[in-house]
Design a protein around this motif. Structure first.
Motif, mmCIF file in Angstrom:
data_model
loop_
_atom_site.group_PDB
_atom_site.id
_atom_site.type_symbol
_atom_site.label_atom_id
_atom_site.label_comp_id
_atom_site.label_asym_id
_atom_site.label_seq_id
_atom_site.Cartn_x
_atom_site.Cartn_y
_atom_site.Cartn_z
ATOM 1 N N ILE A 129 -53.773 17.253 -65.785
ATOM 2 C CA ILE A 129 -54.183 15.888 -66.145
ATOM 3 C C ILE A 129 -54.264 15.025 -64.890
ATOM 4 O O ILE A 129 -55.240 14.303 -64.677
ATOM 5 N N PHE A 130 -53.250 15.107 -64.035
ATOM 6 C CA PHE A 130 -53.243 14.304 -62.815
ATOM 7 C C PHE A 130 -54.414 14.666 -61.907
ATOM 8 O O PHE A 130 -55.059 13.795 -61.339
ATOM 9 N N LYS A 131 -54.689 15.958 -61.812
ATOM 10 C CA LYS A 131 -55.816 16.397 -60.981
ATOM 11 C C LYS A 131 -57.129 15.842 -61.520
ATOM 12 O O LYS A 131 -57.985 15.397 -60.742
ATOM 13 N N SER A 132 -57.282 15.850 -62.833
ATOM 14 C CA SER A 132 -58.526 15.338 -63.437
ATOM 15 C C SER A 132 -58.693 13.836 -63.201
ATOM 16 O O SER A 132 -59.800 13.318 -63.276
ATOM 17 N N LYS A 133 -57.598 13.155 -62.918
ATOM 18 C CA LYS A 133 -57.651 11.713 -62.653
ATOM 19 C C LYS A 133 -57.580 11.414 -61.149
ATOM 20 O O LYS A 133 -57.378 10.273 -60.747
ATOM 21 N N ASP A 134 -57.750 12.476 -60.338
ATOM 22 C CA ASP A 134 -57.729 12.359 -58.872
ATOM 23 C C ASP A 134 -56.419 11.780 -58.330
ATOM 24 O O ASP A 134 -56.409 11.100 -57.309
ATOM 25 N N LEU A 135 -55.318 12.073 -59.019
ATOM 26 C CA LEU A 135 -54.008 11.655 -58.536
ATOM 27 C C LEU A 135 -53.428 12.755 -57.651
ATOM 28 O O LEU A 135 -53.622 13.941 -57.912
ATOM 29 N N LEU A 136 -52.716 12.353 -56.614
ATOM 30 C CA LEU A 136 -52.210 13.299 -55.626
ATOM 31 C C LEU A 136 -50.701 13.481 -55.738
ATOM 32 O O LEU A 136 -49.959 12.500 -55.876
ATOM 33 N N PRO A 137 -50.250 14.757 -55.632
ATOM 34 C CA PRO A 137 -48.804 14.998 -55.651
ATOM 35 C C PRO A 137 -48.152 14.390 -54.412
ATOM 36 O O PRO A 137 -48.741 14.330 -53.338
ATOM 37 N N ASN A 138 -46.942 13.909 -54.598
ATOM 38 C CA ASN A 138 -46.139 13.309 -53.523
ATOM 39 C C ASN A 138 -46.776 12.061 -52.913
ATOM 40 O O ASN A 138 -46.434 11.662 -51.811
ATOM 41 N N LEU A 139 -47.694 11.489 -53.639
ATOM 42 C CA LEU A 139 -48.251 10.190 -53.297
ATOM 43 C C LEU A 139 -48.338 9.340 -54.564
ATOM 44 O O LEU A 139 -47.820 8.240 -54.619
ATOM 45 N N ASP A 140 -49.003 9.913 -55.585
ATOM 46 C CA ASP A 140 -49.169 9.222 -56.857
ATOM 47 C C ASP A 140 -48.142 9.676 -57.904
ATOM 48 O O ASP A 140 -47.753 8.893 -58.757
ATOM 49 N N TYR A 141 -47.737 10.927 -57.837
ATOM 50 C CA TYR A 141 -46.754 11.440 -58.802
ATOM 51 C C TYR A 141 -45.786 12.391 -58.108
ATOM 52 O O TYR A 141 -46.114 13.040 -57.112
ATOM 53 N N PHE A 142 -44.580 12.437 -58.671
ATOM 54 C CA PHE A 142 -43.473 13.196 -58.066
ATOM 55 C C PHE A 142 -42.716 13.892 -59.181
ATOM 56 O O PHE A 142 -42.289 13.253 -60.154
ATOM 57 N N PHE A 143 -42.515 15.193 -59.058
ATOM 58 C CA PHE A 143 -41.734 15.943 -60.038
ATOM 59 C C PHE A 143 -40.279 15.966 -59.591
ATOM 60 O O PHE A 143 -39.961 16.379 -58.482
ATOM 61 N N PHE A 144 -39.399 15.512 -60.483
ATOM 62 C CA PHE A 144 -37.968 15.540 -60.250
ATOM 63 C C PHE A 144 -37.350 16.426 -61.320
ATOM 64 O O PHE A 144 -36.601 15.968 -62.162
ATOM 65 N N SER A 145 -37.688 17.694 -61.308
ATOM 66 C CA SER A 145 -37.197 18.597 -62.348
ATOM 67 C C SER A 145 -36.423 19.741 -61.761
ATOM 68 O O SER A 145 -36.298 19.882 -60.587
#
Length: 145
Positions: A129-145
């Protein structure tokens, strides 16, 4: 420290160390190695290195890790919106925050999103989903799992 200083890890084809793993070693039994301890470290460095106070911070996930992150942010007086896909939690007031539906995440303009969802299949779905919205890991979203 590597991340903070923009250092790059390189691999080696040589064996440098033989690791012995056993159930009674300190990293498996000492309370200093519990998940919550590392979560606080992750949050500390996220706030120091990645957090952009000009963007709305969102927390996605209301399980144990999500609650721990929420308490940390509240203790630091950092404003955030809290989202969940658990219908039993949506609309509930937890720590003075109303948990919103995950369907509202993308209705906000240019947020930074912390994801506290541990289920790998859901993480993969979110990454798509994030990729389809052109969001970037460790800039726009961060996984804390």
């Amino acid at each position: 420290k590597f991340y903070k200083n923009n250092l790059i890890v390189v691999s080696s084809n040589e064996t440098l160390h033989f690791w012995r793993d056993y159930s009674t070693r300190t990293s498996r039994t000492d309370s200093n190695y519990e998940d919550n301890f590392f979560l606080k470290l992750k949050m500390k460095y996220f706030l120091e290195l990645n957090y952009n106070s000009n963007r709305k911070l969102q927390l996605w996930g209301a399980g144990n890790k999500g609650k721990e992150i929420a308490r940390y942010l509240i203790d630091k007086n950092i404003d955030f919106e809290w989202f969940s896909n658990n219908v039993k939690k949506i609309g509930k007031d937890v720590y003075g925050k109303i948990i919103l539906s995950e369907k509202e995440v993308f209705s906000k303009n240019n947020p930074q999103i912390i994801i506290a969802i541990g289920i790998l299949k859901e993480q993969d779905t979110l990454k798509s989903i994030f990729k389809s919205k052109d969001l970037l890991p460790n800039l726009d979203y961060f996984f804390f799992s």
